[in-house]
Design an enzyme around this catalytic site. Structure first.
Site, short mmCIF file in Angstrom:
data_model
loop_
_atom_site.label_atom_id
_atom_site.label_comp_id
_atom_site.label_asym_id
_atom_site.label_seq_id
_atom_site.Cartn_x
_atom_site.Cartn_y
_atom_site.Cartn_z
N GLY B 240 0.83 -1.20 0.00
CA GLY B 240 0.00 0.00 0.00
C GLY B 240 0.86 1.25 0.00
O GLY B 240 0.74 2.10 -0.86
N PHE B 241 1.71 1.35 1.02
CA PHE B 241 2.62 2.49 1.17
C PHE B 241 1.88 3.82 1.25
O PHE B 241 2.43 4.87 0.93
CB PHE B 241 3.67 2.51 0.04
CG PHE B 241 4.26 1.15 -0.22
CD1 PHE B 241 5.06 0.54 0.74
CD2 PHE B 241 3.99 0.46 -1.40
CE1 PHE B 241 5.58 -0.74 0.53
CE2 PHE B 241 4.50 -0.81 -1.62
CZ PHE B 241 5.31 -1.41 -0.65
N ASN B 665 9.59 -8.57 16.17
CA ASN B 665 10.06 -9.75 15.43
C ASN B 665 11.25 -9.28 14.61
O ASN B 665 11.10 -8.49 13.68
CB ASN B 665 8.94 -10.29 14.54
CG ASN B 665 9.39 -11.50 13.72
OD1 ASN B 665 10.51 -11.54 13.21
ND2 ASN B 665 8.52 -12.48 13.60
N GLY B 738 7.15 1.03 10.13
CA GLY B 738 6.92 0.97 8.68
C GLY B 738 7.50 2.12 7.89
O GLY B 738 7.78 1.98 6.70
N GLU B 739 7.65 3.26 8.52
CA GLU B 739 7.98 4.44 7.73
C GLU B 739 9.35 5.04 8.00
O GLU B 739 9.94 5.70 7.15
CB GLU B 739 6.88 5.48 7.91
CG GLU B 739 5.62 5.02 7.22
CD GLU B 739 4.36 5.73 7.65
OE1 GLU B 739 3.96 6.65 6.96
OE2 GLU B 739 3.78 5.35 8.68
#
Lengths: 205, 773
Positions: B240-241, B665, B738-739
């Site tokens: 998606g980003f 993780n 994520g970013e």
């Protein structure tokens, strides 16, 4: 899809790239399609084009014979995904630019979006669904899993098929060569390091 | 407890993904499905005079053609929060009128029995336009820029501290330059796709989305269908980003066509259509002025950004968002302005704001270091922000100095040539560069359901989604720890709007948001089980104290006597129960305002009520967070080799050291950070969505012309984590991941290229032509 360009081409030449490919594909497949060919061969403008007549194609996919009655414009990728419900092969661009649709054709990796299904009569097609032996993953699948060679998973079937093809080709001996020869398979999530590790593990196993 | 979280276990969805068994939106086996192909505008601005569907409509297999003249009317959506449903283009609801605001806009949908028939017929639709002169060209329209009232979610766009102009006058050393970034395209590998099925008045949409809850809310609002009649499913999403965070036309067009033609309809956008109709990162021009004293201490920071948006919505790329807090400075002036162009609307793209903002700010810092004759890394240390100076808060956890130190060691920063453009390795010019990475740690209210079944397996339901980030896996680890079960006994189900409301996959917030309620729900279920056991004369734990009982290995037992206890399932079977379940909602948010409580009587209200007796929820909610600012930080280091004759740039090595709280993780975390870095490499060296300067249509609209990094571009990347839990953000200690990997990377590469060549390129991407002129 914005078809204006193709549309303009059609007005100029009386055929579209897709139709042309279709004609070439049909001809090379050597099928008995005289009525259809003669119609298409007359280069009718698009707006008078007759419906594409269905053709019966016999595909060998993952070792099992699949007989389909298809519109001649159906790509191998769409035949797999839409007609055979084998959705492991992915559509990322439909132009042979991303590699998500990579399958093995007689052991050689191809972009299934650039092949018409009717061209594949007599070809042994292996898709991601055909790599594992029952519950036992193909070594490349197991290596991708172990090395986390993916994130979203959308390019993964293509990467794995491509990697299997690459190992079989036997031309890639260094990291650099593996990277170069895997560059037709884009991973936007960027799992490239891990994919490389997975391939190396299988190569040296 | 905490035996599994942090462990580098394989992805629990990995097997499905490597066998082709993971099902993405367009792949659900729905019977009798028809195919929709959209017709897109060939002009950039104007009105549709006529759509001639005559020839196309008569083509074989065509079921119908939906245009603004015959489609259903939509209601106006209200929200601007993607998690609650943000329609990307509020003034351009799909097919609602005859106006064209940009090239490649959806103007009709051809629905046919097969994809080939629909695609062919779409090419036969003849559109007549009344063309108007579009507003094209970012630079030439810069004078029309206006100041937006606020950014996404009410974010501040004009920030001042002290008096930057006055301080700049007194600064001994100054830099002042303008940095430009082009339009970037997310290019998730899965093009946006939606498959809509009506069963009576019940609508199900299989959608490629980062927010099943958001799409559900929008479908309900815009189509005028009660929320309980709408279900949105996204079990797997092909990346998606940010492009699938806001909702675009595709699910609506599919749902509208499915109703109109009384058939399930699948619309999978062509790659070309994704560039024009499904978001992008805006173009920016950023003027940055830095003023420092001779010691390098910043006195003033000015960051003025102009970006562009469409005529149908206002999206602000807050490039200056990190500028007030990244370094210590008494005087700051950050502003944002917008230009409107006839282009599709931009939207968040991986680290919206910080990605392009850290490029310019961190190149400016490199320029300042050179003027001061101070090592760029040393300049960062001199100006290290010990506190969040704009919000006047302390950081919940910050180990940035350690990131710098470890990164410098790993890349061999001492090898960095002091003078640019002089050092060679073989025939290549060699250069080193570094930059700071930063991204806020977000968290929003989320809920989850946990169920333990009598057969010994457990299940988690949560209405968030895994867009490739590893949410399935991390949620499994969290739940397994809380239940005291092995990973293979826990099934996590995501990506369904029927599940309790979870966070949208955006803003790096999913782990911090849904992790705590998943943990709390599982603990809640175990707690209920223990309560039953204590009350049950048949249990070895009868009449024991609650606080003496713990879980592990599928059992409940006394913490001082592991032999005294019983399997979880024994409690259920003795009572004849087939399952025990618990719901949990954690109402913690890092946003300025707390979410409104759920409406009385709703399932969410029931969850809120149950959560009042859930110890884990209560502890979490009662943590006082008011004194803290939540941010992740990192240090990016790059070594490049530049061909002096050809100007080609080879990134030779990348090192990133990230301080993102607890690593949930290690395997998926490293992968995520590397992916972000590669996004940054693409920004730095190749990505560029170009528009025709005359007609304003997108030129580079495929993956041959819009380049993204491929295998051959990517060297070995080293990622390290500080791995220090941030227990203020949540009991799990994890901030988002994520970013942050994308931030600072373009600057680190640009700085390395300068170090190698002595050429300061302030205009991304840094392509060979810019180096050899």
């Amino acid at each position: 899809m914005d078809n204006s360009q193709e549309d303009q081409e059609a007005q100029k030449t009386g055929t579209t790239r897709r139709q042309f490919l279709g004609q070439v594909g049909l001809a090379s497949a050597g099928l008995q399609l005289v009525p259809l060919l003669s119609k298409a061969g007359s280069m009718l403008p698009d707006n008078e084009a007759a419906p594409a007549e269905p053709v019966t194609v016999s595909l060998m996919v993952n070792g099992s014979r699949k007989t389909l009655t298809l519109d001649t414009r159906v790509t191998l990728l769409d035949a797999l995904r839409e007609k055979l419900q084998m959705t492991g092969s992915k559509k990322g661009c439909d132009h042979g630019q991303c590699g998500a649709c990579t399958v093995l054709a007689d052991g050689r990796r191809i972009n299934s979006c650039l092949h018409l299904a009717v061209m594949c009569e007599g070809t042994e097609v292996t898709t991601i669904e055909g790599l594992a032996k029952g519950e036992e993953l193909h070594p490349m699948q197991a290596a991708f899993l172990k090395h986390d060679g993916f994130q979203c998973g959308y390019c993964t079937p293509g990467q794995i098929c491509s990697a299997v093809g690459l190992v079989r080709e036997g031309h890639a001996h260094t990291d650099e060569e593996i990277r170069e020869q895997m560059s037709g398979n884009i991973c936007r999530c960027g799992a490239y390091n891990n994919i490389l590790d997975a391939i190396k593990e299988v190569q040296t196993a | 407890m905490n035996e599994l979280t942090g462990k580098p276990i394989d992805r629990v969805d990995g097997r499905l993904k490597v066998t082709g068994g993971a099902t993405y939106a367009a792949e659900f086996p729905v019977k009798n499905v028809a195919y929709g192909v959209t017709v897109t505008s060939t002009i950039t601005k104007g009105r549709i005079k006529n759509i001639d569907t005559g020839a196309a409509g008569k083509m074989p297999g065509v079921l119908g053609i939906m245009t603004s003249e015959n489609c259903m009317q939509l209601h106006f959506p209200a929200g601007s929060d993607p998690g609650a449903g943000k329609y990307a283009e509020k003034d351009l609801l799909p097919l609602q009128n005859d106006r064209v605001f940009y090239g490649g806009q959806h103007i009709a949908v051809v629905v046919a029995e097969t994809f080939e028939q629909a695609e062919h017929a779409a090419a036969m639709v003849k559109v007549e336009y009344a063309e108007q002169t579009p507003v094209v060209g970012f630079e030439k329209n810069a004078l029309t820029a206006y100041k937006p009232a606020s950014g996404l979610g009410g974010a501040e766009t004009q920030v001042k501290r002290g008096d930057a102009d006055a301080a700049m006058q007194t600064a001994a050393v100054k830099t002042d330059a303008t940095y430009t970034t082009p339009v970037f395209s997310h290019n998730a590998m899965e093009p946006h796709a939606s498959l809509a099925v009506w069963e009576g008045d019940q609508l199900t949409v299989y959608d490629a989305t980062q927010s099943v809850m958001g799409v559900k809310a929008l479908l309900s609002a815009m189509l005028g269908v009660p929320a309980e009649k709408v279900r949105v499913i996204a079990h797997y999403i092909g990346g998606g980003f940010g492009s699938k965070g806001f909702t675009w036309a595709n699910p609506f067009l599919a749902a509208m066509a499915a109703r109109q033609f009384n058939r399930p309809v699948k619309i999978a956008l062509a790659r070309q259509q994704v560039y024009s109709t499904a978001g992008r990162r805006t173009q920016t021009s950023q003027k940055i002025a830095l003023g420092a004293d001779r010691s390098g201490k910043l006195l003033a920071v000015k960051h003025a950004t102009i970006s562009e948006t469409s005529f149908v919505d206002e999206f602000v790329e807050t490039a200056g968002v990190a500028t007030p807090m990244l370094y210590s400075s008494p005087n700051v002036d950050v502003s944002h302005e917008l230009v409107r162009l006839n282009r599709g609307t931009p939207c968040p793209m991986r680290a919206p704001g910080e990605s392009v903002g850290t490029y310019s700010l961190e190149v400016a810092m490199d320029e300042l270091a050179e003027k001061l004759n101070i090592d760029p890394l040393q300049l960062r240390l001199i100006n290290h922000a010990d506190t969040e100076e704009q919000k006047k808060k302390q950081f919940s956890e910050k180990s940035l100095k350690e990131c710098y130190e470890r990164g410098a060691k790993a890349i061999g920063w001492s090898n960095c040539p002091a003078k640019p453009g002089l050092t060679k390795e073989g025939r290549y010019l060699v250069g080193y560069g570094m930059a700071t990475a930063t991204y806020p740690a977000n968290r929003s209210a989320s809920s989850a359901k946990a169920t333990l079944f009598a057969d010994g397996h457990a299940e988690i339901l949560c209405g968030t989604q895994d867009i490739g980030t590893g949410t399935y896996t991390i949620a499994t680890q969290i739940a397994a720890d809380a239940f005291g079960l092995p990973v293979d006994k826990v099934t996590v189900k995501l990506g369904d709007s029927m599940y309790p409301k979870g966070a949208q996959s955006g803003g790096s917030q999913v782990t911090a948001s849904v992790g705590p309620p998943i943990r709390a729900a599982a603990l809640g279920a175990v707690d209920k089980l223990i309560t039953i056991a204590i009350a049950d004369p048949g249990s070895p734990l009868h009449n024991q104290k609650r606080e003496d009982i713990i879980t592990g290995n599928g059992r409940i037992f006394l913490k001082d006597d592991a032999n005294k206890g019983e399997p979880l399932v024994a409690v259920l079977s003795r009572k004849g129960l087939d399952k025990i379940e618990a719901d949990a909602k954690t109402n913690v948010s890092t946003r300025p305002s707390l979410p409104a409580p759920a409406p009385a009587g709703s399932p969410e209200a029931k969850t809120e009520e149950e959560s009042k007796t859930n110890m884990a929820v209560q502890e979490d909610e009662n943590t006082d967070r008011s004194a803290y600012a939540f941010h992740s930080f990192g240090a990016q280091f790059v070594k490049v080799l530049v061909d002096p004759d050809l100007g080609t740039i080879k990134v030779d090595k990348i090192v990133g050291v990230m301080d993102i709280g607890k690593v949930m993780n290690l395997k998926t975390a490293v992968n995520q950070i590397k992916g972000g870095m590669i996004f940054g490499l693409g920004m730095a060296l190749m990505e560029n969505l170009q528009y025709d300067p005359n007609n304003g249509r997108i030129v580079t609209r495929d993956l041959v012309q819009y380049l993204v990094p491929v295998h051959a571009d990517i060297p070995e990347i080293e990622v390290q984590f500080i791995d220090r839990p941030d227990l203020y953000i949540s009991p799990l200690g994890a901030r988002g991941i994520g970013e942050i990997g994308v931030t600072g990377m373009a600057a680190a590469i640009a700085n390395a290229v300068y170090n190698a060549t002595g050429k300061r390129i302030r205009d991304l991407p840094i392509t060979p032509d810019k180096l050899i002129v």
